[in-house]
Design a protein around this motif. Sequence first.
Motif, PDB file in Angstrom:
ATOM      1  N   ARG A 296     -49.249 -14.878  53.145  1.00 11.55           N
ATOM      2  CA  ARG A 296     -48.490 -15.462  54.260  1.00 11.55           C
ATOM      3  C   ARG A 296     -47.486 -16.451  53.698  1.00 11.55           C
ATOM      4  NH1 ARG A 296     -51.618 -17.460  59.571  1.00 11.55           N
ATOM      5  NH2 ARG A 296     -50.064 -16.684  61.016  1.00 11.55           N
ATOM      6  N   ILE A 297     -46.338 -16.557  54.377  1.00 13.70           N
ATOM      7  CA  ILE A 297     -45.325 -17.529  53.963  1.00 13.70           C
ATOM      8  C   ILE A 297     -44.914 -18.350  55.177  1.00 13.70           C
ATOM      9  CG2 ILE A 297     -43.416 -15.901  54.282  1.00 13.70           C
ATOM     10  CD1 ILE A 297     -42.153 -17.222  51.757  1.00 13.70           C
ATOM     11  N   GLU A 298     -44.770 -19.650  54.963  1.00 10.45           N
ATOM     12  CA  GLU A 298     -44.462 -20.582  56.051  1.00 10.45           C
ATOM     13  C   GLU A 298     -43.387 -21.558  55.578  1.00 10.45           C
ATOM     14  OE1 GLU A 298     -46.758 -24.113  58.602  1.00 10.45           O
ATOM     15  OE2 GLU A 298     -47.883 -22.758  57.295  1.00 10.45           O
ATOM     16  N   ASN A 299     -42.482 -21.916  56.493  1.00 13.78           N
ATOM     17  CA  ASN A 299     -41.448 -22.907  56.174  1.00 13.78           C
ATOM     18  C   ASN A 299     -41.796 -24.219  56.871  1.00 13.78           C
ATOM     19  OD1 ASN A 299     -39.202 -24.481  55.793  1.00 13.78           O
ATOM     20  ND2 ASN A 299     -37.722 -22.978  56.528  1.00 13.78           N
ATOM     21  N   PRO A 300     -42.349 -25.194  56.129  1.00  9.56           N
ATOM     22  CA  PRO A 300     -42.701 -26.474  56.742  1.00  9.56           C
ATOM     23  C   PRO A 300     -41.554 -27.473  56.755  1.00  9.56           C
ATOM     24  CG  PRO A 300     -43.425 -26.454  54.475  1.00  9.56           C
ATOM     25  CD  PRO A 300     -42.747 -25.116  54.716  1.00  9.56           C
ATOM     26  N   GLY A 301     -40.417 -27.093  56.180  1.00 10.94           N
ATOM     27  CA  GLY A 301     -39.311 -28.031  56.019  1.00 10.94           C
ATOM     28  C   GLY A 301     -38.340 -28.065  57.175  1.00 10.94           C
ATOM     29  N   LYS A 302     -37.186 -28.697  56.949  1.00 13.09           N
ATOM     30  CA  LYS A 302     -36.168 -28.877  57.980  1.00 13.09           C
ATOM     31  C   LYS A 302     -34.925 -28.031  57.740  1.00 13.09           C
ATOM     32  CE  LYS A 302     -37.617 -33.625  59.001  1.00 13.09           C
ATOM     33  NZ  LYS A 302     -38.239 -33.247  60.283  1.00 13.09           N
ATOM     34  N   ILE A 303     -34.900 -27.293  56.632  1.00 12.27           N
ATOM     35  CA  ILE A 303     -33.787 -26.381  56.366  1.00 12.27           C
ATOM     36  C   ILE A 303     -34.338 -24.977  56.176  1.00 12.27           C
ATOM     37  CG2 ILE A 303     -32.409 -28.195  55.271  1.00 12.27           C
ATOM     38  CD1 ILE A 303     -33.084 -26.901  52.563  1.00 12.27           C
TER      39      ILE A 303
ATOM     40  N   LEU B  41     -50.165 -13.406  58.743  1.00 10.08           N
ATOM     41  CA  LEU B  41     -51.087 -13.201  57.629  1.00 10.08           C
ATOM     42  C   LEU B  41     -51.280 -11.696  57.514  1.00 10.08           C
ATOM     43  CD1 LEU B  41     -53.022 -14.366  55.494  1.00 10.08           C
ATOM     44  CD2 LEU B  41     -54.808 -14.358  57.272  1.00 10.08           C
ATOM     45  N   GLN B  42     -50.919 -11.108  56.363  1.00 15.23           N
ATOM     46  CA  GLN B  42     -50.807  -9.652  56.265  1.00 15.23           C
ATOM     47  C   GLN B  42     -51.135  -9.178  54.865  1.00 15.23           C
ATOM     48  OE1 GLN B  42     -46.237  -8.749  55.549  1.00 15.23           O
ATOM     49  NE2 GLN B  42     -46.428 -10.254  57.222  1.00 15.23           N
ATOM     50  N   LEU B  43     -51.242  -7.844  54.758  1.00 15.49           N
ATOM     51  CA  LEU B  43     -51.334  -7.223  53.437  1.00 15.49           C
ATOM     52  C   LEU B  43     -50.653  -5.863  53.473  1.00 15.49           C
ATOM     53  CD1 LEU B  43     -53.604  -4.733  53.482  1.00 15.49           C
ATOM     54  CD2 LEU B  43     -55.224  -6.604  53.322  1.00 15.49           C
ATOM     55  N   HIS B  44     -50.387  -5.333  52.261  1.00 17.89           N
ATOM     56  CA  HIS B  44     -49.776  -4.014  52.108  1.00 17.89           C
ATOM     57  C   HIS B  44     -50.646  -3.199  51.151  1.00 17.89           C
ATOM     58  CE1 HIS B  44     -46.402  -6.196  53.809  1.00 17.89           C
ATOM     59  NE2 HIS B  44     -46.397  -7.001  52.759  1.00 17.89           N
ATOM     60  N   TYR B  45     -50.938  -1.973  51.524  1.00 16.10           N
ATOM     61  CA  TYR B  45     -51.790  -1.132  50.691  1.00 16.10           C
ATOM     62  C   TYR B  45     -51.023  -0.445  49.563  1.00 16.10           C
ATOM     63  CZ  TYR B  45     -55.646  -1.616  54.007  1.00 16.10           C
ATOM     64  OH  TYR B  45     -56.668  -2.117  54.786  1.00 16.10           O
ATOM     65  N   HIS B  46     -49.727  -0.226  49.741  1.00 17.77           N
ATOM     66  CA  HIS B  46     -48.999   0.651  48.822  1.00 17.77           C
ATOM     67  C   HIS B  46     -47.931  -0.063  48.000  1.00 17.77           C
ATOM     68  CE1 HIS B  46     -50.962   4.054  50.707  1.00 17.77           C
ATOM     69  NE2 HIS B  46     -50.603   3.582  51.887  1.00 17.77           N
ATOM     70  N   ARG B  47     -47.787  -1.361  48.143  1.00 17.80           N
ATOM     71  CA  ARG B  47     -46.756  -2.052  47.380  1.00 17.80           C
ATOM     72  C   ARG B  47     -47.221  -3.454  46.971  1.00 17.80           C
ATOM     73  NH1 ARG B  47     -43.931  -2.665  52.773  1.00 17.80           N
ATOM     74  NH2 ARG B  47     -43.841  -4.898  53.255  1.00 17.80           N
ATOM     75  N   ALA B  48     -46.709  -3.881  45.829  1.00 14.66           N
ATOM     76  CA  ALA B  48     -46.816  -5.281  45.410  1.00 14.66           C
ATOM     77  C   ALA B  48     -45.467  -5.942  45.648  1.00 14.66           C
ATOM     78  CB  ALA B  48     -47.205  -5.367  43.944  1.00 14.66           C
ATOM     79  N   GLU B  49     -45.470  -7.284  45.681  1.00 15.69           N
ATOM     80  CA  GLU B  49     -44.229  -8.007  45.963  1.00 15.69           C
ATOM     81  C   GLU B  49     -44.036  -9.151  44.975  1.00 15.69           C
ATOM     82  OE1 GLU B  49     -44.055  -7.205  50.804  1.00 15.69           O
ATOM     83  OE2 GLU B  49     -44.721  -9.172  50.053  1.00 15.69           O
ATOM     84  N   HIS B  50     -42.789  -9.293  44.539  1.00 18.20           N
ATOM     85  CA  HIS B  50     -42.379 -10.420  43.695  1.00 18.20           C
ATOM     86  C   HIS B  50     -41.411 -11.280  44.508  1.00 18.20           C
ATOM     87  CE1 HIS B  50     -43.884  -8.518  39.901  1.00 18.20           C
ATOM     88  NE2 HIS B  50     -43.674  -7.405  40.603  1.00 18.20           N
ATOM     89  N   TRP B  51     -41.685 -12.578  44.580  1.00 16.69           N
ATOM     90  CA  TRP B  51     -40.835 -13.492  45.344  1.00 16.69           C
ATOM     91  C   TRP B  51     -40.160 -14.485  44.395  1.00 16.69           C
ATOM     92  CZ3 TRP B  51     -44.841 -15.032  49.688  1.00 16.69           C
ATOM     93  CH2 TRP B  51     -45.067 -13.915  50.505  1.00 16.69           C
ATOM     94  N   ILE B  52     -38.866 -14.731  44.629  1.00 20.37           N
ATOM     95  CA  ILE B  52     -38.117 -15.733  43.875  1.00 20.37           C
ATOM     96  C   ILE B  52     -37.417 -16.661  44.868  1.00 20.37           C
ATOM     97  CG2 ILE B  52     -36.303 -16.149  42.172  1.00 20.37           C
ATOM     98  CD1 ILE B  52     -36.774 -13.271  41.185  1.00 20.37           C
ATOM     99  N   GLY B  53     -37.725 -17.943  44.834  1.00 20.17           N
ATOM    100  CA  GLY B  53     -37.130 -18.900  45.762  1.00 20.17           C
ATOM    101  C   GLY B  53     -35.664 -19.153  45.457  1.00 20.17           C
ATOM    102  N   LEU B  54     -34.850 -19.211  46.511  1.00 16.96           N
ATOM    103  CA  LEU B  54     -33.423 -19.494  46.364  1.00 16.96           C
ATOM    104  C   LEU B  54     -33.036 -20.852  46.942  1.00 16.96           C
ATOM    105  CD1 LEU B  54     -31.861 -16.049  47.439  1.00 16.96           C
ATOM    106  CD2 LEU B  54     -32.275 -16.880  45.116  1.00 16.96           C
ATOM    107  N   LYS B  55     -33.682 -21.219  48.044  1.00 17.54           N
ATOM    108  CA  LYS B  55     -33.271 -22.434  48.759  1.00 17.54           C
ATOM    109  C   LYS B  55     -34.419 -22.903  49.633  1.00 17.54           C
ATOM    110  CE  LYS B  55     -29.889 -23.931  52.239  1.00 17.54           C
ATOM    111  NZ  LYS B  55     -28.765 -23.481  53.114  1.00 17.54           N
ATOM    112  N   GLY B  56     -34.628 -24.210  49.701  1.00 19.00           N
ATOM    113  CA  GLY B  56     -35.645 -24.757  50.581  1.00 19.00           C
ATOM    114  C   GLY B  56     -37.036 -24.715  49.966  1.00 19.00           C
ATOM    115  N   THR B  57     -38.038 -24.953  50.813  1.00 18.23           N
ATOM    116  CA  THR B  57     -39.441 -25.006  50.384  1.00 18.23           C
ATOM    117  C   THR B  57     -40.291 -24.149  51.305  1.00 18.23           C
ATOM    118  OG1 THR B  57     -39.200 -27.236  49.496  1.00 18.23           O
ATOM    119  CG2 THR B  57     -41.440 -26.512  49.988  1.00 18.23           C
TER     120      THR B  57
END
Length: 462
Positions: free
Chosen positions: A426-433, A383-399
């Motif tokens: 925070r990002i978490e992978n609850p899946g099996k792949i 669980l984190q933060l960044h003071y100087h950058r924003a982030e864009h996430w695009i999913g490619l595979k899985g959940t």
Amino acid sequence: MYSIILAGGSGSRLWPLSRRKFPKQFLKLTDDETLLQKTVKRNLFFSEKEDIVIVTNQDHSFFVKSQVQTKLGEKVNVLDEPVGKNTAPAIALGIKYIQEKLHGKLNDPVFISPSDHIISPASEFADYVKTAEKFAKNGYIVTFGVVPTKPETGYGYINKGEKIDENCYKVKQFVEKPDLETAKKYLESGNYLWNSGMFMFSIETFIEEIEKYEPKIYDIFTSSFEDMIENFHKMPEISIDYAIMEKSNKVVVIPINITWSDIGSWDSVYEVMPKDENKNVIQGNVVSKNSKNSLIIGSKRLLCTVGVEDLIIADTDDAILIAKKGYSQQVKDIVELLRKEEREEAEVHKTVYRPWGSYTVLDEGVNYKVKKIVVNPGQKLSLQLHYHRAEHWIGLKGTAKVQIGDEFIYLHENEKAYIPKATKHRIENPGKIHFEMIEVQIGEYVGEDDIVRFEDIYGRVK
């Protein structure tokens, strides 16, 4: 028999494949097993898996654990040095752990080895180790000296002394790496062996000798394991060679006549690898024509050679090494220059491994960075933060399960999420792949040290 495997390393000699945060014990050179995995597999010939202790540093700990679990299962003893202090303190920490946590007895022998050597056949090597056991139980410190096959200037030597038993000799002298003429004389004499950097002693012998020759280590060693960890930074920075081996009168050597290499240079890699009809060692995405006596290692992009001879070529995503054979010992000097210039290429690859998975830097500029991120099943980032950058996430595979501030969402392939500056996430992978995504960072500063952690399952919150 207990085994201590030393898995530190600075990653300078096999650059650009090895880096400070990805040293050579993690490389796959001859097949699909890393040098560390080969070491573990080899030590299982004479030690039970629960009796193997691997000493590493905090940067490499998670990677060591992920690699050796395939050989040892969950019963893996991995010790993190609080700070690097060379081999004598590292071994002392391993011995204390064996004594206190594994209930080792004073007369129990302990075999010490690096994690990044090539040795074959493993079964024959195990016979040498088992032979050494009786000498260790009788109070000797046993070293293993490799019968030399050529005048080698890249290894230290052991001068054999008085014979004390069949195939076992007193050590007359340890000799530093010689020049070529001296190495030729050593070979001709028949009295000198390559110093393999492997040895064995009983717990009691180690304690006696460390008390005698390195009282500063001994004083901290006599405390509990937890107190030793707490005071580890007070240890002197010294190798086991200087601390004990070159001072003790209990050191003997067993000559071993098998294939051995410490893979200390690219020339060493060339020597131990299988070669084609033109005496080339070729790996990876390589097309070669009229090339001879060369080591050519390709990566993702196509690497072509025409008419080259006696060269070492090693290609990675962000760097390529071209050196004349016979000069590869000087690669470490190149790495030192890169470190002085604070070049990332000396430290990490474009792909960086983390306890939760990995990320690969695809592109970067003054105020942006693009990564491909892979999160392993069941793992999650801090669980984190960044003071100087924003982030864009695009999913490619899985959940992935994603926390942004106080909101929780699920991210799938072809879906996106936005994390503003100074927002906990925070990002978490609850899946099996594996979950894979593209991350685009935008801000006035996109360095890896712009991260504030609040919670972390891997113990990275100070």
